[in-house]
Design a protein around this motif. Structure first.
Motif, PDB file in Angstrom:
ATOM      1  N   ARG A   1       0.838  -1.190   0.000  1.00  0.00           N
ATOM      2  CA  ARG A   1       0.000   0.000   0.000  1.00  0.00           C
ATOM      3  C   ARG A   1       0.874   1.241   0.000  1.00  0.00           C
ATOM      4  O   ARG A   1       1.911   1.290   0.657  1.00  0.00           O
ATOM      5  CB  ARG A   1      -0.897   0.048   1.241  1.00  0.00           C
TER       6      ARG A   1
ATOM      7  N   GLU B   1      -7.404   3.110  -1.590  1.00  0.00           N
ATOM      8  CA  GLU B   1      -7.791   2.396  -0.367  1.00  0.00           C
ATOM      9  C   GLU B   1      -7.314   3.107   0.886  1.00  0.00           C
ATOM     10  O   GLU B   1      -7.908   2.961   1.956  1.00  0.00           O
ATOM     11  CB  GLU B   1      -7.222   0.968  -0.359  1.00  0.00           C
TER      12      GLU B   1
ATOM     13  N   THR C   1      -9.778   6.466   3.670  1.00  0.00           N
ATOM     14  CA  THR C   1      -9.863   6.315   5.127  1.00  0.00           C
ATOM     15  C   THR C   1      -9.472   7.587   5.871  1.00  0.00           C
ATOM     16  O   THR C   1      -9.400   7.576   7.094  1.00  0.00           O
ATOM     17  CB  THR C   1      -8.948   5.172   5.617  1.00  0.00           C
TER      18      THR C   1
ATOM     19  N   ARG D   1      -9.346  -4.702   7.322  1.00  0.00           N
ATOM     20  CA  ARG D   1      -9.834  -5.146   6.014  1.00  0.00           C
ATOM     21  C   ARG D   1      -8.900  -6.189   5.414  1.00  0.00           C
ATOM     22  O   ARG D   1      -9.328  -7.011   4.615  1.00  0.00           O
ATOM     23  CB  ARG D   1      -9.966  -3.961   5.046  1.00  0.00           C
TER      24      ARG D   1
END
Length: 113
Positions: A4, A10, A14, A31
């Motif tokens: 990531r 993604e 957040t 997740r």
């Protein structure tokens, strides 16, 4: 394997304000993680404070950039890049940016089993 980046959708989705002070993002969380609670990045502007709070998990704050004043259960310490702060489960903790630039921290949390 999961990789990531802070610019990945993604992670960007957040983005939130953490405890009235820092702009935070979940890099990895429940997740995808199995046993670790989360890895987050938080940015705290000069003079801003992450309000005192208690979490139901053990945490580590790692200072990447900037200077601050970390408070954990009544103890206060100056912190700088390279410092890692262990926060026991349920301990009251807060962080104040005492520097002139942004304070950048990584937060790793692990739930109690």
């Amino acid at each position: 394997m999961i990789v990531r980046n802070l610019t990945d959708p993604e992670v960007l989705e957040t983005t939130y304000i953490a405890h009235n002070g820092a702009i935070a993002q979940m890099v990895l969380d429940q997740r995808v993680l199995k046993e670790i609670g989360f890895l987050a990045v938080a940015r705290l502007a000069p003079g801003k404070v992450i309000d005192a709070h208690r979490d139901p998990m053990e945490e580590i704050y790692y200072i990447q950039e900037g200077q601050g004043e970390m408070m954990v259960d009544g103890e206060t310490r100056d912190v700088k890049p390279g410092d890692a702060i262990w926060i026991p489960t349920g301990a009251s903790h807060a962080l104040r940016n005492s520097g002139e630039g942004e304070l950048l921290i990584l937060v790793v949390a692990s739930p109690v089993y």
